[in-house]
Design a protein around this motif. Sequence first.
Motif, PDB file in Angstrom:
ATOM      1  N   GLY A  15      -0.828   1.032   3.258  1.00 31.94           N
ATOM      2  CA  GLY A  15       0.446   0.677   3.842  1.00 31.94           C
ATOM      3  C   GLY A  15       0.376   0.849   5.349  1.00 31.94           C
ATOM      4  O   GLY A  15      -0.704   0.978   5.922  1.00 31.94           O
ATOM      5  N   GLU A  16       1.509   0.855   6.000  1.00 35.22           N
ATOM      6  CA  GLU A  16       1.574   1.046   7.445  1.00 35.22           C
ATOM      7  C   GLU A  16       2.295   2.346   7.737  1.00 35.22           C
ATOM      8  O   GLU A  16       3.399   2.594   7.238  1.00 35.22           O
ATOM      9  N   GLN A  55       1.502  -7.769   0.810  1.00 36.36           N
ATOM     10  CA  GLN A  55       0.110  -7.923   1.219  1.00 36.36           C
ATOM     11  C   GLN A  55      -0.695  -6.677   0.882  1.00 36.36           C
ATOM     12  O   GLN A  55      -1.824  -6.764   0.378  1.00 36.36           O
ATOM     13  N   HIS A  56      -0.134  -5.497   1.153  1.00 32.62           N
ATOM     14  CA  HIS A  56      -0.810  -4.253   0.796  1.00 32.62           C
ATOM     15  C   HIS A  56      -0.974  -4.144  -0.718  1.00 32.62           C
ATOM     16  O   HIS A  56      -2.019  -3.709  -1.208  1.00 32.62           O
ATOM     17  N   ILE A  57       0.054  -4.522  -1.447  1.00 39.38           N
ATOM     18  CA  ILE A  57       0.024  -4.391  -2.910  1.00 39.38           C
ATOM     19  C   ILE A  57      -1.024  -5.310  -3.516  1.00 39.38           C
ATOM     20  O   ILE A  57      -1.772  -4.921  -4.424  1.00 39.38           O
ATOM     21  N   PRO A 112       7.371  -3.514  -2.908  1.00 41.71           N
ATOM     22  CA  PRO A 112       7.479  -3.229  -1.469  1.00 41.71           C
ATOM     23  C   PRO A 112       8.572  -2.200  -1.172  1.00 41.71           C
ATOM     24  O   PRO A 112       9.609  -2.180  -1.831  1.00 41.71           O
ATOM     25  N   PHE A 113       8.338  -1.371  -0.166  1.00 37.32           N
ATOM     26  CA  PHE A 113       9.335  -0.385   0.223  1.00 37.32           C
ATOM     27  C   PHE A 113       9.101   0.058   1.666  1.00 37.32           C
ATOM     28  O   PHE A 113       8.032  -0.155   2.243  1.00 37.32           O
ATOM     29  N   GLY A 117      -2.531   1.416  10.385  1.00 38.33           N
ATOM     30  CA  GLY A 117      -2.565   0.769   9.080  1.00 38.33           C
ATOM     31  C   GLY A 117      -3.295   1.664   8.113  1.00 38.33           C
ATOM     32  O   GLY A 117      -4.369   2.183   8.429  1.00 38.33           O
ATOM     33  N   LEU A 118      -2.744   1.870   6.937  1.00 36.90           N
ATOM     34  CA  LEU A 118      -3.373   2.743   5.954  1.00 36.90           C
ATOM     35  C   LEU A 118      -4.360   1.950   5.103  1.00 36.90           C
ATOM     36  O   LEU A 118      -4.210   1.817   3.898  1.00 36.90           O
ATOM     37  N   ASP A 119      -5.355   1.393   5.731  1.00 38.35           N
ATOM     38  CA  ASP A 119      -6.380   0.660   5.007  1.00 38.35           C
ATOM     39  C   ASP A 119      -7.550   1.586   4.740  1.00 38.35           C
ATOM     40  O   ASP A 119      -7.798   2.537   5.488  1.00 38.35           O
TER      41      ASP A 119
END
Length: 370
Positions: free
Chosen positions: A60-61, A100-102, A144-145, A6-8
């Motif tokens: 993102g993931e 959710q990421h956005i 989202p993409f 996960g790109l957190d």
Amino acid sequence: MGYRFGLDPPRRGDTARAAAQIAHRYGEYVMQTLFSANGNATSEVWAKWATLSAREFYDGEFVADHVDKLQFCFEKALAFPASLTYLALNCGTSYRRTWQHIRSNKVGFKVIWFISKGTLSISRSNGSSIIEKGQMGILDSDAPFHCKMTPGVDGMFESYQLAVPAYLFLAHLEGAEQVNNVFSLETPQGKVVQRMLHLLVKEGENLSRRTAKPLTESLLEALADCIDLKGLDISRRQSLVDKRLADIENYILMNLSDPDLCYNRVASNCGISPRYLCYVLKANNTSFSDLLWKNRLPRARDLLVAPGTRGYPIHEIAFMSGFKSAAHFSRMFKAAYGCPPREFRNAIEGSVSPTTVCEDDRGEQILRAA
């Protein structure tokens, strides 16, 4: 078997080595190496890339295909007013960015991809596209993409990425992010884009902010010609509020070094009343202090380690960034990035070890001395 991360944003207390300030040479092009790997594709290597990618682009993931020997390089040619980076790797990778990421990380960037080798496949709610060698496409970080990078016949994927802030994109390419079309760089207009892009890649490290800004804006205008927004029947009209916000942000960016930059002065020079300035900022869910500090502090951070100013005393960096005193600068810098300016500079230059990770006020990773 691939790797998934996960790109957190990294959490406080994680450890990492200070980013090496290495100029890597590709022919005549000299860029700053932010990440490189040549060997085993371990989970640690991918985790480091995932962290850096989140900082340079967005949350993102991230998923990577298995590869026996990884060849990976990520470099930066330009940091202002847009981020221009180079990516080369020998395995398939993909990103997924969801609502959710956005919601937790609305960065507003529009990323323009220029593909040199391999392909980039993008899937969005309004359609899909495949960008091949010699082509470009646009990705909106606020929608989202899912995108997939696939190496070419020689086993490598290579691309340049121009991450453009929303205000700058709005001023030159409004509406283009809605387009799924792929655009050729082999047309007469595309070749102009190529030459301008290569100029920024080649000279980006040597450009002052004052020089980089008009050159980048010219590249965006050349992109607009290449895309032909009118031919695609996309409205380039901005709402009055959007136009005013762009004016406000541009004025702040052009006057960051002014220690007396204030609410009333910005309103006056933008031809609006302080009350209307307040309305514009509220309509965009921001404030004057947010706009000021989100630009002033990163500018100071860049000056601390830039080749031309890394030897300057801390108080000079403070004054160049619009602070009235070194003490105020140090307090604000530490509050934002978790470490004093001098410690930040030492850590980035690799003269202090070991290092620990601190975060700025946007959750970005910053390395500092332990």
